[in-house]
Write a protein that holds these residues in place. Structure first.
Motif, PDB file in Angstrom:
ATOM      1  N   UNK A 172      -4.614   3.182   4.908  1.00 22.24           N
ATOM      2  CA  UNK A 172      -4.432   2.661   3.547  1.00 22.24           C
ATOM      3  C   UNK A 172      -5.717   2.726   2.729  1.00 22.24           C
ATOM      4  N   UNK A 173      -5.605   3.287   1.525  1.00 22.94           N
ATOM      5  CA  UNK A 173      -6.715   3.217   0.577  1.00 22.94           C
ATOM      6  C   UNK A 173      -6.232   3.031  -0.849  1.00 22.94           C
ATOM      7  N   UNK A 174      -4.924   3.108  -1.087  1.00 22.44           N
ATOM      8  CA  UNK A 174      -4.360   2.849  -2.405  1.00 22.44           C
ATOM      9  C   UNK A 174      -3.474   1.616  -2.291  1.00 22.44           C
ATOM     10  N   UNK A 175      -3.891   0.517  -2.957  1.00 16.92           N
ATOM     11  CA  UNK A 175      -3.251  -0.781  -2.796  1.00 16.92           C
ATOM     12  C   UNK A 175      -2.565  -1.206  -4.097  1.00 16.92           C
ATOM     13  N   UNK A 176      -1.544  -2.054  -3.923  1.00 13.32           N
ATOM     14  CA  UNK A 176      -0.856  -2.656  -5.058  1.00 13.32           C
ATOM     15  C   UNK A 176      -0.793  -4.169  -4.829  1.00 13.32           C
ATOM     16  N   UNK A 230       0.849  -1.193   0.000  1.00  9.95           N
ATOM     17  CA  UNK A 230       0.000   0.000   0.000  1.00  9.95           C
ATOM     18  C   UNK A 230       0.879   1.235   0.000  1.00  9.95           C
ATOM     19  N   UNK A 231       0.311   2.321  -0.500  1.00 13.17           N
ATOM     20  CA  UNK A 231       1.021   3.601  -0.567  1.00 13.17           C
ATOM     21  C   UNK A 231       0.490   4.497   0.536  1.00 13.17           C
ATOM     22  N   UNK A 232       1.390   4.910   1.450  1.00 10.74           N
ATOM     23  CA  UNK A 232       0.969   5.587   2.667  1.00 10.74           C
ATOM     24  C   UNK A 232       0.815   7.083   2.548  1.00 10.74           C
ATOM     25  N   UNK A 233       0.192   7.573   1.484  1.00 12.29           N
ATOM     26  CA  UNK A 233      -0.049   8.999   1.334  1.00 12.29           C
ATOM     27  C   UNK A 233      -1.387   9.438   1.876  1.00 12.29           C
TER      28      UNK A 233
END
Length: 724
Positions: free
Chosen positions: A88-92, A81-84
């Motif tokens: 977390x709401x943007x996953x890879x 996940x991208x911690x911006x």
């Protein structure tokens, strides 16, 4: 991940399946619990699913004292996940997925669904109290989910209503001023038990691990999170079952997570940000046996979300900047070629408010035993799906006290898909599944800066999989799947970036071989898969800092030529004794751009040919053990680790590798339990998001790596009481 308690659920599931196939079993196995994957068209045993799937159940969530999906995702192979954001709401998945969404035309690569409510790109509100099961399907889900699941799908189910009355409460307190109060009620509504309900409520608060030294407060990064769920099941008749799920989530979180010196947890901002989401949604599912030949499944869902993301872009305050010297390159008449040192002035605030409405409708017609085709060897299904997504965005920013950027936009996308699938029993040990999905997408975008787009496209995906039962205790599969993701557009670009105004859809082909098995003599169960993925016309996020207005960025998505990825995913579980279980996961991943270069601020190009994708660590692992004593004492230890990874496809900066150690110890009785727990026991400092750009005018805006870190060490206590 497998449930670490008593008997291993996967081993139970496998044994149950074997018991139902007497062609293999010399002696019948006992009738015991089965784990089912419910995200597919038909509920299917984990042992026979021809896909790389991790299932985490409520027992593991409780044993590891997890309160949000953020706490558990490290146990899922090849999920990052991208911690911006505050949560977390943007996953890879396998290196495929978004890292941010600043502008307002959502187009997810990883699907995120809770109780059949589509929240793709809105995973912030994924609290775990009263969640029964989490299923993560890796690889393209081209037949089942289509354009929103190029990389895979995260599917969460809350607990179902019970046939008898149950009530429960849970209280947690801990460091960082953590308090959490939760409770549920469940049971029948009428005497016949045909109408049942369940309601759960969770309120979570904590300060957010940041001290704002300028404002003299410790809650500018706070988490104020409330989740209310309700489920209703109605057995209307022998042929009709109705399931209604309702959700209200209000996450009113602060966002003050960045520092100029990368010290991690002491900020200097004068205008702390916000990262909030309020979602109201519901789903209605009908299972109806129309006649002895056709079953119908209808799933309707709707969600309304207001979400805000705001941040203090200078990450400091006016007094901090005025104490530093900056170069003034202009004289009093505004002429260049002049240099003098003056106090710095830098103040920047960015704020975006968005409102999203999502409506979905899916209808499936499925065969029954009486309508199987090809000599009664093949089940069939056909269906239609429609999604309508509307989002409006209002963005505003202020630079040095003056209005900087103001943009209002409206976006609508309508997806219409048809799908079909055949599942054939070729022999007693071999089955074949073939599926296809065709999807039409129409989108419209307009904003008050004059940008307007209306792309239309038709895409298709599907799969072919072969499943083979090797023996009573082992099964394998071979799968070829194709996924797709819609193309799109980039708004707000300067004229010399016109070549990036629109980008094409991308496709992903995935070849996968899997093995599921159980060693009964050793009580060991495992799932394993190896895969190879090829992405064509790959969509890659990029950004360039505006040299004339360094507080601004040009954000755009472009099509790289292609990329290749291959790897392994493993879930294993060992019932060492009747009291001790050992479990673990492993994800190995190798990704590589075929041929891709990125424009840089100085006019040069960064060649990413042969480099790994962003947020795609080469390895991830988890290892845990749970011991439950006969007298009620309980201990859980688990460790999660990850290799370093590139933060972005716009630069070459990387996160370091890390390992996180967690523990819980407690005492359990039939209806109550008390636990002491610790997270990140070694207080590891680990990066979850990184930017490389210039944000310090006293350094002439020289590029520098800025990192945001995950949660530090934390201890707490949880008390749980259930009424039966």
């Amino acid at each position: 991940m497998l449930r670490p308690y008593a008997l291993t659920p996967l081993s139970l599931a496998i044994s149950a399946i074997l018991a139902s196939h007497s062609v293999y079993a010399e002696t019948p196995e006992p009738e015991i619990e089965r784990i089912q994957v419910t995200a597919d068209f038909r509920p299917q045993s984990l042992f026979t699913v021809p896909a790389s799937v991790t299932v985490i159940d409520s027992q593991q969530i409780k044993d590891e004292s997890s309160r949000h999906f953020e706490d558990i995702l490290g146990a899922i192979p090849n999920l990052n996940w991208a911690g911006g954001s505050s949560r977390p709401k943007y996953f890879q998945i396998r290196g495929v997925g978004e890292q941010e969404e600043y502008q307002g035309a959502p187009n997810s690569s990883v699907g995120f669904v809770i109780d059949d409510i589509d929240l793709s790109g809105l995973g912030l509100t994924s609290s775990l109290f009263d969640i029964e099961q989490i299923e993560v399907l890796r690889g393209p889900q081209g037949t089942r989910f289509g354009a929103n699941a190029l990389a895979g799908m995260i599917y969460m189910q809350s607990a179902a209503p019970t046939e008898t009355a149950e009530f429960g409460t849970e209280v947690s307190v801990g460091e960082d001023s953590l308090t959490q109060y939760a409770g549920y009620a469940s049971g029948p509504v009428n005497e016949q038990g045909t109408l049942r309900y369940r309601v759960s409520l969770q309120q979570h608060n904590q300060d957010g691990f940041r001290d704002n030294d300028f404002l003299g407060t410790d809650d500018t990064n706070e988490r104020d999170e409330m989740t209310l769920r309700s489920k209703w099941h109605w057995d209307a008749s022998d042929d009709l079952q109705v399931q209604l799920a309702l959700l209200y989530a209000n996450f009113d979180n602060g966002y003050d997570a960045w520092t100029l010196d990368n010290n991690g947890f002491d900020t200097l901002t004068d205008q702390p940000g916000e990262d909030s989401q309020e979602t109201t949604g519901g789903s209605l599912k009908l299972n109806w046996r129309i006649n002895s030949y056709v079953d119908l499944v209808s799933i309707t869902s709707a969600a309304h979300t207001n979400h805000t993301h705001a941040y203090d872009g200078d990450w400091a305050n006016p007094g901090y900047w005025q104490a530093l010297s900056c170069t003034d390159y202009y004289d009093e008449n505004g002429n260049g070629d002049f240099a003098d040192q003056i106090p710095c002035q830098y103040d920047y605030l960015w704020d975006k408010d968005a409102e999203r409405d999502t409506l979905t409708q899916e209808v499936r017609f499925l065969s029954t035993e009486n309508s199987r085709i090809f000599n009664k060897s093949t089940d069939w299904l056909i269906g239609l799906y429609i999604q309508d997504l509307d989002e409006s965005n209002d963005l505003e920013s202020f630079y040095n006290g003056w209005p900087d950027q103001f943009l209002s936009s409206n976006y609508e996308a309508t997806n219409l898909a048809g799908f079909a699938q055949l599942d054939s029993e070729l022999t007693e040990t071999t089955s074949l599944s073939v599926g296809v999905r065709v999807e039409q997408r129409d989108a419209e975008y307009s904003d008050d800066a004059g940008d307007s787009f209306d792309p239309e496209e038709t895409m298709w995906g599907g799969h072919i999989s072969l499943h083979y039962s090797v023996s009573s205790y082992w099964s394998s599969y071979l799968k070829l799947a194709r996924g797709y993701k819609a193309g799109g557009f980039n708004m707000g670009l300067p004229s010399d970036f016109n070549q990036y105004r629109e980008f094409d859809n991308e496709t992903l082909d995935n070849l996968e071989i899997g093995l599921n098995g159980y060693l009964p003599d050793y009580q060991i169960a495992l799932n394993a898969a190896v895969f190879y993925m090829k992405r064509d016309d790959q969509q890659v996020e990029a950004s360039i800092q505006d040299p004339d207005n360094p507080q601004r960025f040009f954000l755009y998505t472009a099509n790289a030529t292609s990329s290749d990825s291959y790897g392994l995913e493993l879930d294993a579980n060992w019932q060492a004794t009747s009291n001790l279980v050992v479990y673990g996961t492993l994800g190995l991943l190798d990704t590589e751009f075929d041929d891709y270069t990125v424009d840089q601020i100085d006019g040069s190009q960064l060649d990413l040919t042969g480099r790994s994708l962003a947020h795609a660590p080469n390895y991830q692992f988890s290892f845990g053990t749970t011991w439950r004593g006969d007298s009620g004492f309980f201990v859980n230890l688990n460790v999660r680790g990850s290799d370093g990874f590139y933060y972005s496809d716009s630069h070459d900066q990387k996160a370091d590798s890390y390992e996180l150690l967690n523990a819980s110890i407690g005492y359990e009785e039939a209806n109550w339990a008390l636990y002491a727990w610790g997270k990140n026991l070694t207080d590891e400092e680990y990066g979850v998001r990184g930017f490389y750009f210039g944000n310090e005018p006293n350094l002439d805006w020289a590029p520098k790596l800025y990192e945001r870190y995950g949660d530090p060490q934390q201890f707490g206590v949880t008390f749980r009481y259930n009424y039966f």
